[in-house]
Design a protein around this motif. Structure first.
Motif, PDB file in Angstrom:
ATOM      1  N   GLY A 125      36.537  15.160   3.442  1.00 44.00           N
ATOM      2  CA  GLY A 125      37.259  16.251   4.080  1.00 44.00           C
ATOM      3  C   GLY A 125      38.502  15.825   4.824  1.00 44.00           C
ATOM      4  N   TYR A 126      38.812  14.512   4.829  1.00 46.01           N
ATOM      5  CA  TYR A 126      39.977  14.002   5.546  1.00 46.01           C
ATOM      6  C   TYR A 126      40.734  13.026   4.644  1.00 46.01           C
ATOM      7  N   ILE A 127      42.016  12.880   4.924  1.00 50.58           N
ATOM      8  CA  ILE A 127      42.841  11.869   4.266  1.00 50.58           C
ATOM      9  C   ILE A 127      43.377  10.924   5.335  1.00 50.58           C
ATOM     10  N   TYR A 128      43.586   9.678   4.947  1.00 51.57           N
ATOM     11  CA  TYR A 128      44.072   8.667   5.872  1.00 51.57           C
ATOM     12  C   TYR A 128      45.599   8.714   5.928  1.00 51.57           C
ATOM     13  N   PRO A 169      53.082  11.781   7.035  1.00 48.23           N
ATOM     14  CA  PRO A 169      53.023  13.172   7.516  1.00 48.23           C
ATOM     15  C   PRO A 169      51.732  13.852   7.089  1.00 48.23           C
ATOM     16  N   ALA A 170      51.200  14.674   7.972  1.00 48.95           N
ATOM     17  CA  ALA A 170      49.960  15.395   7.690  1.00 48.95           C
ATOM     18  C   ALA A 170      50.233  16.551   6.737  1.00 48.95           C
ATOM     19  N   PRO A 171      49.244  16.969   5.959  1.00 47.60           N
ATOM     20  CA  PRO A 171      49.422  18.132   5.076  1.00 47.60           C
ATOM     21  C   PRO A 171      49.745  19.385   5.878  1.00 47.60           C
ATOM     22  N   GLY A 173      49.561  22.727   7.653  1.00 49.94           N
ATOM     23  CA  GLY A 173      48.444  23.421   8.276  1.00 49.94           C
ATOM     24  C   GLY A 173      47.411  22.510   8.898  1.00 49.94           C
ATOM     25  N   SER A 174      47.616  21.185   8.850  1.00 53.88           N
ATOM     26  CA  SER A 174      46.671  20.235   9.425  1.00 53.88           C
ATOM     27  C   SER A 174      47.369  19.387  10.471  1.00 53.88           C
ATOM     28  N   PHE A 175      46.582  18.822  11.395  1.00 55.65           N
ATOM     29  CA  PHE A 175      47.135  18.035  12.486  1.00 55.65           C
ATOM     30  C   PHE A 175      46.497  16.641  12.476  1.00 55.65           C
ATOM     31  N   PRO A 176      47.274  15.615  12.827  1.00 55.55           N
ATOM     32  CA  PRO A 176      46.714  14.255  12.876  1.00 55.55           C
ATOM     33  C   PRO A 176      45.654  14.127  13.962  1.00 55.55           C
ATOM     34  N   LYS A 177      44.644  13.297  13.679  1.00 57.24           N
ATOM     35  CA  LYS A 177      43.572  13.014  14.623  1.00 57.24           C
ATOM     36  C   LYS A 177      43.283  11.516  14.624  1.00 57.24           C
ATOM     37  N   CYS A 178      42.946  10.998  15.790  1.00 58.55           N
ATOM     38  CA  CYS A 178      42.449   9.629  15.870  1.00 58.55           C
ATOM     39  C   CYS A 178      40.977   9.623  15.477  1.00 58.55           C
ATOM     40  N   VAL A 179      40.583   8.644  14.690  1.00 58.38           N
ATOM     41  CA  VAL A 179      39.179   8.507  14.304  1.00 58.38           C
ATOM     42  C   VAL A 179      38.725   7.110  14.690  1.00 58.38           C
ATOM     43  N   TYR A 180      37.506   7.035  15.261  1.00 54.14           N
ATOM     44  CA  TYR A 180      36.950   5.783  15.749  1.00 54.14           C
ATOM     45  C   TYR A 180      35.636   5.520  15.030  1.00 54.14           C
ATOM     46  N   PHE A 181      35.539   4.348  14.409  1.00 53.19           N
ATOM     47  CA  PHE A 181      34.304   3.912  13.753  1.00 53.19           C
ATOM     48  C   PHE A 181      33.723   2.773  14.579  1.00 53.19           C
ATOM     49  N   TYR A 182      32.562   3.020  15.178  1.00 53.01           N
ATOM     50  CA  TYR A 182      31.925   2.014  16.006  1.00 53.01           C
ATOM     51  C   TYR A 182      30.820   1.299  15.228  1.00 53.01           C
ATOM     52  N   SER A 183      30.309   0.201  15.793  1.00 52.06           N
ATOM     53  CA  SER A 183      29.360  -0.654  15.078  1.00 52.06           C
ATOM     54  C   SER A 183      28.008   0.003  14.875  1.00 52.06           C
ATOM     55  N   ASN A 184      27.692   1.061  15.603  1.00 50.15           N
ATOM     56  CA  ASN A 184      26.407   1.745  15.438  1.00 50.15           C
ATOM     57  C   ASN A 184      26.502   2.932  14.483  1.00 50.15           C
ATOM     58  N   ASN A 185      27.510   2.902  13.573  1.00 47.88           N
ATOM     59  CA  ASN A 185      27.729   3.961  12.581  1.00 47.88           C
ATOM     60  C   ASN A 185      28.066   5.303  13.238  1.00 47.88           C
TER      61      ASN A 185
END
Length: 342
Positions: A125-128, A169-171, A173-185
């Motif tokens: 559901g997201y693109i990088y 650039p974001a698509p 109608g969409s806005f950039p978001k920070c995403v965090y992946f931690y070691s506990n999934n």
């Protein structure tokens, strides 16, 4: 609650656990293997030369991981707590950082996964908009050690700042978001500051993403619904499939390099499909095995309940029989002929 009620509750708890754990465990295993492999390459760079604390050293990665960048830097524990280090690649390291468990020196391993970001960290559901960047801490006591456990770092005062140099650039109608992946999934989303900055207080992997919203397709027009005249063979024939060279993102690994093989090839897709089927079969077998065990437990519980009821009934009947007295008839003898009963 009766034993049958417990039985159905346990079944409903087991079903989502068995169905939903396949993709999570697979992704976690691939990430752990990659982190361990990159830690070995980063430490190898530190053992090849006379290193200094506070100086980053870029490490070599094999050709089958082309696109991934790794760096290593040795720091002292008290330096992180009392001084501001500054920028380590895209990460700004402030003061007031503590390390657990206690070590004298640690190695900060920097990762830039490049075009491998969506493979190791899939996010439906997201693109990088940027590559996935990671920073992990390890004990620097033995630079020849492998499969080391990660240390926990925590920024008590100012957060660690991640400044991404280029954000797509974001698509619409969409806005950039920070995403965090931690070691506990654990996955967490946050706000982007100044268009390219994310903040964190612990180690992990980070990126900027945008949500992809599927727009409904317009209804077909009358011209599109009506059958078109006979199409030529050239129009009907599908486009040729891409070659293996176009599909593969990087050259295949050599035999002496220990690294996970690139995923997009046909052989790897077949291997993943076989592993997925085997895992599904194992899950079904485990489910029915647990179902059989639960059935035996419930059946045994029912038999014990019936036995207890019979025992209680016998305990009630026994006192009644013990208090009952039955009179015995006295033996009668025949009277002599001369005796008369008055």
């Amino acid at each position: 609650m009766h034993s049958s009620g417990y039985f159905y509750i346990i079944i409903w708890l087991l079903i989502p656990a068995l169905v939903g754990s396949q993709s999570t465990s697979s992704d976690s295993s691939a990430r752990s293997s990659l982190d361990s492999l990159l830690q070995q390459y980063a430490f190898r760079e530190l053992t090849w030369q006379r290193t200094r604390t506070g100086v980053p050293y870029d490490a070599y990665v094999p050709s089958n991981l082309m696109g991934i960048k790794v760096s290593a830097m040795i720091l002292k524990r008290h330096t992180l707590k009392r001084r501001v280090y500054g920028y380590y690649k895209e990460f700004f390291i402030p003061s007031g950082i503590i390390v657990e468990p206690y070590v004298e020196k640690l190695v900060l391993v920097y990762q830039n996964l490049g075009n491998w970001s969506s493979f190791y960290y899939p996010l439906p559901g997201y693109i990088y908009l940027t590559p996935v960047l990671g920073i992990l801490a390890y004990d620097a006591n033995d630079l020849y050690a492998t499969n080391l456990l990660e240390l926990d770092i925590l920024a008590l005062e100012d957060p660690i700042t991640i400044r991404f140099p280029f954000v797509q650039p974001a698509p619409e109608g969409s806005f950039p978001k920070c995403v965090y992946f931690y070691s506990n999934n654990f996955v967490k989303f946050g706000h982007v500051t100044d268009g390219n900055i994310c903040e964190t207080r612990i180690q992990g992997h980070y990126s900027i993403v945008a949500e992809v919203k599927a727009s409904p397709s317009p209804p077909p027009s009358a011209h599109e619904i009506s059958p078109s005249p006979s199409a030529s063979a050239h129009e009907i024939a599908p486009s040729p499939s891409p070659s293996a060279h176009e599909i593969a993102p990087s050259p295949s690994p050599s035999a002496h390099e220990i690294a996970p093989s690139p995923p997009p090839t046909a052989d790897d897709n077949n291997h993943q499909n076989i592993n997925s089927k085997m895992w599904t079969i194992s899950s079904v077998f485990l489910f029915f095995a647990l179902l059989g065990i639960l059935f035996v437990i419930v059946k045994k519980s029912g038999l014990l309940e019936i036995k207890q009821r019979l025992y209680d009934s016998a305990a009630v009947v026994q006192p009644l029989l013990g208090n009952t007295e039955v009179p015995l008839e006295a033996p009668t003898r025949p009277l002599p002929e001369n005796d008369y009963v008055l």
